[in-house]
Design a protein around this motif. Structure first.
Motif: not given
Length: 112
Positions: A1-26
């Protein structure tokens, strides 16, 4: 799977341009059968959808169709990084892939 099923709190999030967007809160999994938002709010509590609307920058007047789409596809609540810190909500369909506990978006990293 490559979607939301693999996401959990605390993960880093980056844009398609490699820029850091933030951290998953929920994480909120989608409900493909959700057709409407009516009756899904406890009148004693602030509405989740109003929080989603503010997080997306749409204010409390986010179009009903967009609120309902977020419930259907799911979304992640994000603690934004950088000078525009705060919260944002990203629809699950903006996730491109998840690799090594990093969520990679299919959109550039500028989140307003």
């Amino acid at each position: 799977m490559t979607g939301i099923e693999q996401v959990h709190e605390g993960m880093q999030v980056v844009g398609s341009d490699g820029a850091r967007v933030g951290t998953v809160d929920a994480v909120k999994m989608g409900d493909p059968g959700a057709v409407t938002t009516e009756g899904q709010q406890d009148p004693r509590e602030p509405g989740l959808l109003s929080f989603v609307a503010r997080g997306l920058g749409g204010g409390p007047e986010l179009p009903r169709q967009e609120r309902e789409r977020l419930l259907r596809v799911g979304y992640i609540k994000l603690d934004k990084a950088g000078p525009l810190s705060g919260s944002a909500y990203l629809a699950a369909d903006t996730i491109d892939r998840v690799i090594d506990d990093v969520v990679h978006l299919a959109v550039p990293g500028k989140i307003s």
